[in-house]
Write a protein that holds these residues in place. Structure first.
Motif, PDB file in Angstrom:
ATOM      1  N   SER A   1       0.839  -1.203   0.000  1.00  0.00           N
ATOM      2  CA  SER A   1       0.000   0.000   0.000  1.00  0.00           C
ATOM      3  C   SER A   1       0.874   1.254   0.000  1.00  0.00           C
ATOM      4  CB  SER A   1      -0.919   0.006   1.229  1.00  0.00           C
ATOM      5  OG  SER A   1      -1.805  -1.088   1.213  1.00  0.00           O
ATOM      6  N   TRP A   2       1.950   1.204   0.763  1.00  0.00           N
ATOM      7  CA  TRP A   2       2.881   2.332   0.816  1.00  0.00           C
ATOM      8  C   TRP A   2       3.554   2.536  -0.544  1.00  0.00           C
ATOM      9  CZ3 TRP A   2       8.280   2.070   3.504  1.00  0.00           C
ATOM     10  CH2 TRP A   2       8.867   3.351   3.506  1.00  0.00           C
TER      11      TRP A   2
ATOM     12  N   HIS B   1       1.049   7.344   2.172  1.00  0.00           N
ATOM     13  CA  HIS B   1       0.289   6.546   3.146  1.00  0.00           C
ATOM     14  C   HIS B   1       1.130   6.424   4.424  1.00  0.00           C
ATOM     15  CE1 HIS B   1      -2.294   3.650   4.902  1.00  0.00           C
ATOM     16  NE2 HIS B   1      -2.867   3.234   3.775  1.00  0.00           N
ATOM     17  N   SER B   2       0.967   7.374   5.336  1.00  0.00           N
ATOM     18  CA  SER B   2       1.828   7.448   6.524  1.00  0.00           C
ATOM     19  C   SER B   2       1.608   6.279   7.479  1.00  0.00           C
ATOM     20  CB  SER B   2       1.589   8.775   7.253  1.00  0.00           C
ATOM     21  OG  SER B   2       0.226   8.915   7.617  1.00  0.00           O
TER      22      SER B   2
ATOM     23  N   HIS C   1       3.824   1.336   9.943  1.00  0.00           N
ATOM     24  CA  HIS C   1       3.674  -0.097  10.226  1.00  0.00           C
ATOM     25  C   HIS C   1       4.886  -0.877   9.739  1.00  0.00           C
ATOM     26  CE1 HIS C   1       1.154  -4.032   9.625  1.00  0.00           C
ATOM     27  NE2 HIS C   1       1.948  -4.105  10.664  1.00  0.00           N
ATOM     28  N   VAL C   2       5.354  -0.561   8.542  1.00  0.00           N
ATOM     29  CA  VAL C   2       6.480  -1.292   7.942  1.00  0.00           C
ATOM     30  C   VAL C   2       7.798  -0.953   8.641  1.00  0.00           C
ATOM     31  CG1 VAL C   2       7.843  -1.585   5.840  1.00  0.00           C
ATOM     32  CG2 VAL C   2       5.343  -1.522   5.704  1.00  0.00           C
TER      33      VAL C   2
ATOM     34  N   GLU D   1      13.749   6.772  -2.746  1.00  0.00           N
ATOM     35  CA  GLU D   1      14.650   5.867  -3.444  1.00  0.00           C
ATOM     36  C   GLU D   1      14.274   4.413  -3.187  1.00  0.00           C
ATOM     37  OE1 GLU D   1      17.437   4.712  -6.042  1.00  0.00           O
ATOM     38  OE2 GLU D   1      16.824   6.786  -5.622  1.00  0.00           O
ATOM     39  N   PHE D   2      13.927   4.100  -1.931  1.00  0.00           N
ATOM     40  CA  PHE D   2      13.528   2.725  -1.597  1.00  0.00           C
ATOM     41  C   PHE D   2      12.281   2.311  -2.378  1.00  0.00           C
ATOM     42  CE2 PHE D   2      10.498   0.243   0.992  1.00  0.00           C
ATOM     43  CZ  PHE D   2      11.135  -0.989   0.935  1.00  0.00           C
ATOM     44  N   LEU D   3      11.265   3.154  -2.389  1.00  0.00           N
ATOM     45  CA  LEU D   3      10.019   2.807  -3.081  1.00  0.00           C
ATOM     46  C   LEU D   3      10.226   2.725  -4.587  1.00  0.00           C
ATOM     47  CD1 LEU D   3       7.439   4.974  -1.094  1.00  0.00           C
ATOM     48  CD2 LEU D   3       7.932   2.537  -0.841  1.00  0.00           C
ATOM     49  N   LYS D   4      11.066   3.589  -5.129  1.00  0.00           N
ATOM     50  CA  LYS D   4      11.371   3.545  -6.564  1.00  0.00           C
ATOM     51  C   LYS D   4      12.018   2.217  -6.925  1.00  0.00           C
ATOM     52  CE  LYS D   4      13.998   6.055 -10.110  1.00  0.00           C
ATOM     53  NZ  LYS D   4      14.895   7.226 -10.360  1.00  0.00           N
TER      54      LYS D   4
END
Length: 867
Positions: free
Chosen positions: A570-571, A577-578, A583-584, A611-614
């Motif tokens: 979801s993030w 999505h804070s 949670h993660v 950078e992590f999500l990319k």
């Protein structure tokens, strides 16, 4: 009309072997020589039943009996008894029929009614409004299509008309939840109302009529002049009427005043006293005008209802067509267009096979519309001398909300000439204790004091109970079932309100389930009348460390590990999505995902998170979602931190991700939504299952805990609109409340609806009680003041609970096991040449090719040769 070769209607009680009867009749049809020589083609026998599992069991039994009979003389003798022919088949006959079955396996017509309608719909395709290629929509896919249809419906000019129609239908402005209310009301109802015309009166109505100002002043003076009887209700009613007349009210609001309502019903007394003459003189004309207004507004509601259903159906049908995804009800509606529209020759040509013999199971759950399809087939089958078997049980009709009509069991007798009736009441499932408790629950019910108490008579319920019990026969256990010890216990929990009763019942159910799991082996079914109690029961069981499966399984989100992965996805789909991010990153598993350096909360430029999500999204695009999730689930730290349940659910999550990838993928939010809604069976929780009685239809458990019986007898909820379609008038009517029925002239319809609801409630109770093989425990609420009649009260009354006692337990029946010597299984010969030894019928010579294997030094290869 030529009499059918065999026409039978069987009323089969729960556990009495309906599948056995159907499989036996199937064998009888196949083993009986035809008058002109030869045998019946197995593809001409149509057999329908309730579930795919039941259909598979029929096929399995037929093939199993035939295969064993080929080499076992004792089985051939039993086969003669099973089929009802009275003649023992020869080895060659059994082998010939078995060969015919296996050769035509792909064309056998053994399945569910839904399957039959799907086959018809595919055969007629575009001619019944379906696209050339379509599939059955999964529940979550159907929900998405419904949402899209409503969104389109509420947009633009059409949206304003829909909101106006909803205002007329509900009598108030649309609420914020209009989108969900439209889907909930019309997703199923649209198909029942399809084709009914709306007169359009709702669109031109100026609104509710009001009392004129001059008349209002005159009525206020009349109220002041009334000398009211000295009774509490009279004083309050006149005060309420004075307040109402302070400004010109709506005409219909006058009916909220007790004495005015009595005048509208042409009654002269209210609250035990005569209505004063001057009050009656002034208000009788207005009471009748108010009643006419009430009838007018109710007709407007019905007009708006049909218009809304038509608009919703048009938008929803367009979504189904464009996506090529249809629900079973939509497919059925398309297939039923064929009924009466084509002759049997064209139907059989399209189906690539004809129907010469008909075996119908679970006929009590057939609707009038479904029967319109089978009616001409039944008539033609009997006219041509085919076999017909109809199996059903009035006592197990629990799908009235889906249109089923158990009275068809009576009507079918008019279609079948020379009908033979048979009754099956011997149970091969339940212990003597369970069956004795079931009989006690329903024996003498029409004469129960609950329906005949002086001053509180309920004739509609007494008549409905009598109709339901018409063909009721006392049950008995077969020797095999009687070999089980059994016990039936009633637990009664007290509470001053319905909420307190539900909480006490839920707590007792969890405690009894824990006691069974700790001490007993075998399966446990926890059955509820509705879904409302189930989440609490599942949570209670989980708190005690008991793994249980909900109806059709549970969403994978019953695992904390799965929830964390979904938060990460979801993030990734929505970087803002804070909650998912926290949670993660804060739960101790960030190292597994590779985000251990990412702050729990966004700060400044937030470069680490971006950078992590990319990188994560790039990895999912390159490797696929399943491979990425599989890597997380295989991580050593992840596996050690989770439970066995978490590891199992993560494995199932990987499979869901694989199916998502193979389906073309999509947004991660779509996958998260699918996981949260889709139910997946938990193999570790197979011993304990929590479900509704409707979901348990056709199932059996070693032990059953039955609860949630303290709700009202109505099939719908308090706010659920009840609609009846009057076929002869081609009109849909909305059933009003019992108190409004007299004013609307709909007493007969409402009374009929109450009776039908009560009969279905009795069927739900019967099905719930008869799922148990050995032990049965029923948990209900205790006696309360002003308690509405409910199934719990009926059981307390029938089983002899002392009403002066608020709570406790009552042992209803206890039975000991009886000795039973089960039949010995025949040893299957291992000799590969057994076929020749028992004399399999020789294959006929046919033109064509077969495949043989040629072996050589490099291995082997197949080559074709003529037969």
């Amino acid at each position: 009309m030529k009499k059918s070769a065999s026409t039978t209607l069987i009323s089969a009680s729960a556990g009495s072997g309906k599948t056995y009867q159907l499989a036996g009749r199937f064998l009888h049809v196949l083993l009986e020589p035809e008058s002109g020589g030869g045998r019946v083609d197995p593809t001409t026998v149509l057999a329908t039943t309730f579930t795919r599992a039941a259909a598979g069991e029929i096929l399995s039994r037929v093939l199993g009996w035939l295969a064993r009979a080929v080499f076992d003389p004792e089985k051939r003798k039993q086969l003669g008894e099973i089929s009802g022919s009275g003649k023992e088949p020869t080895v060659a006959e059994c082998a010939e029929v078995l060969e015919a079955m296996t050769e035509r396996m792909h064309r056998l017509q053994i399945g569910t009614m839904d399957g039959i309608f799907a086959k018809v719909a595919r055969s007629f395709g575009p001619s019944v409004g379906l696209p050339p290629v379509w599939t059955i929509a999964l529940p979550e896919q159907s929900a998405r299509l419904a949402e899209s249809a409503v969104d389109e419906l509420l947009a633009g000019r059409e949206g304003s008309k829909v909101r106006m129609a909803w205002r007329k239908f509900k009598g108030k402005a649309p609420a914020l939840g209009l989108r969900e209310q439209l889907m909930e009301t019309f997703e199923e109802l649209r198909l029942d109302l399809r084709g009914l015309p709306s007169d359009g009166s709702w669109a031109t109505d100026p609104g509710p009529k009001r009392v004129e100002a001059a008349a209002c002043a005159k009525l206020r003076d009349a109220v002041t002049a009334v000398v009211a009887p000295k009774r509490g209700h009279w004083v309050k009613s006149l005060e309420k009427l004075s307040d109402l007349l302070a400004t010109p009210p709506r005409l219909m609001d006058l009916l909220s005043i007790g004495p005015v309502r009595k005048l509208a019903l042409n009654e002269g007394r209210y609250d035990g006293a005569d209505i004063p003459a001057n009050f009656s003189r002034e208000f009788t004309p207005w009471a009748h005008r108010a009643r006419e207004e009430m009838v007018r507004l109710h007709r407007l509601r019905e007009s708006a209802l049909v218009a809304l259903a038509e608009r919703y159906d048009r938008a929803r049908g367009a979504m189904s067509y464009s996506s090529g995804s249809y629900t079973f009800r939509e497919v059925e509606a398309a297939a039923l267009q064929v009924a009466g529209g084509v002759d049997s020759g064209e139907l059989y040509f399209r189906l690539d096979g004809r129907i010469a013999h008909l075996l119908l199971d679970e006929f009590q759950d057939t609707s009038r519309r479904q029967f319109s399809f089978f009616d001409p087939v039944l008539r033609e089958t009997t006219a041509k001398g085919g076999h017909v078997l109809v199996v059903g049980d009035r006592k197990q009709s629990i799908y009235g909300w889906r249109g089923s009509d158990p009275r068809l069991l009576k009507d079918v007798a008019e279609v079948l000439p020379g009908l033979d009736r048979a009754y099956l009441s011997e149970s091969f499932r339940s212990s003597r204790a369970v069956l004795a408790a079931v009989d006690r629950a329903f024996e003498g019910l029409p004469a129960s004091n609950l329906f005949h108490e002086k001053g509180k008579e309920k004739p509609v319920y007494a008549e409905a109970a009598a109709e339901w019990s018409e063909e009721y026969q006392l049950h008995k256990s077969s020797p095999q079932a009687a070999s089980q010890a059994g016990k039936v216990v009633l637990y009664v929990q007290s509470g001053s309100s319905s909420d307190e009763v539900r909480a006490a019942v839920r707590k007792q159910v969890v405690e009894r389930a824990k006691a069974h799991v700790d001490k007993e082996q075998g399966t446990l079914g926890i059955l509820c009348r509705t879904h409302k109690l189930i989440p609490g029961i599942l949570a209670g069981l989980k708190s005690h460390g008991i793994e249980a499966s909900g109806e059709g399984g549970n969403p994978l989100t019953d695992s904390a590990a799965v929830e964390m992965i979904l938060s990460l996805l979801s993030w990734a789909d929505h970087p803002g999505h804070s909650a998912a991010r926290y949670h993660v990153c804060a739960a101790g598993m960030a190292e597994v995902f590779g985000c251990d350096r990412v702050p729990r909360k966004a700060t400044g430029e937030d470069a680490e998170a971006r950078e992590f999500l990319k990188e994560l999204r790039r990895e999912i695009a390159d490797r696929g979602l399943a491979e990425v999730v599989s890597g997380w689930a295989a991580n050593k730290k992840w596996r050690e931190a989770g439970t066995a349940h978490d590891r199992m659910r993560c494995s199932q999550l990987v499979e869901s991700a694989r199916a998502f990838d193979e389906g073309g993928g999509g947004r991660l939010a779509e996958f998260v939504r699918r996981v949260r809604t889709e139910r997946v069976e938990n193999p570790r929780a197979a011993r304990v299952r929590v479900m509704t009685v409707h979901g348990a239809k056709g199932l059996e458990f070693d032990r059953v805990i039955l609860a949630d019986l303290d709700r009202g007898l109505s099939a719908g909820g308090r706010d659920k609109v009840k609609v009846r379609v009057l076929e002869e008038e081609k009109r849909a009517v909305i059933l009003p409340s019992e108190e409004d029925a007299g004013l609307l002239g709909m007493e007969e319809l409402v009374e009929k609806g109450k009776g039908e609801d009560f009969m279905e409630a009795l069927s739900v109770l019967y099905v719930g009680l008869t799922r148990a093989k050995r032990d049965l425990e029923v948990v209900v609420g205790g006696p309360r003041k002003r308690e509405n009649l409910n199934l719990g009260e009926i059981l307390r009354n029938q089983w002899g609970w002392p009403e002066a006692q608020a709570e406790g337990e009552l042992e209803v029946v206890d039975s000991k096991a009886e000795k039973f010597s089960g039949p010995k299984k025949a040893a299957v010969p291992s000799d590969p040449g057994v076929a020749e030894k028992v004399g399999v019928a020789p294959r006929s010579r046919r033109c064509g090719w077969s495949w043989k294997v040629r072996r050589h030094g490099r291995g082997a290869e197949r080559y074709g040769c003529p037969m």
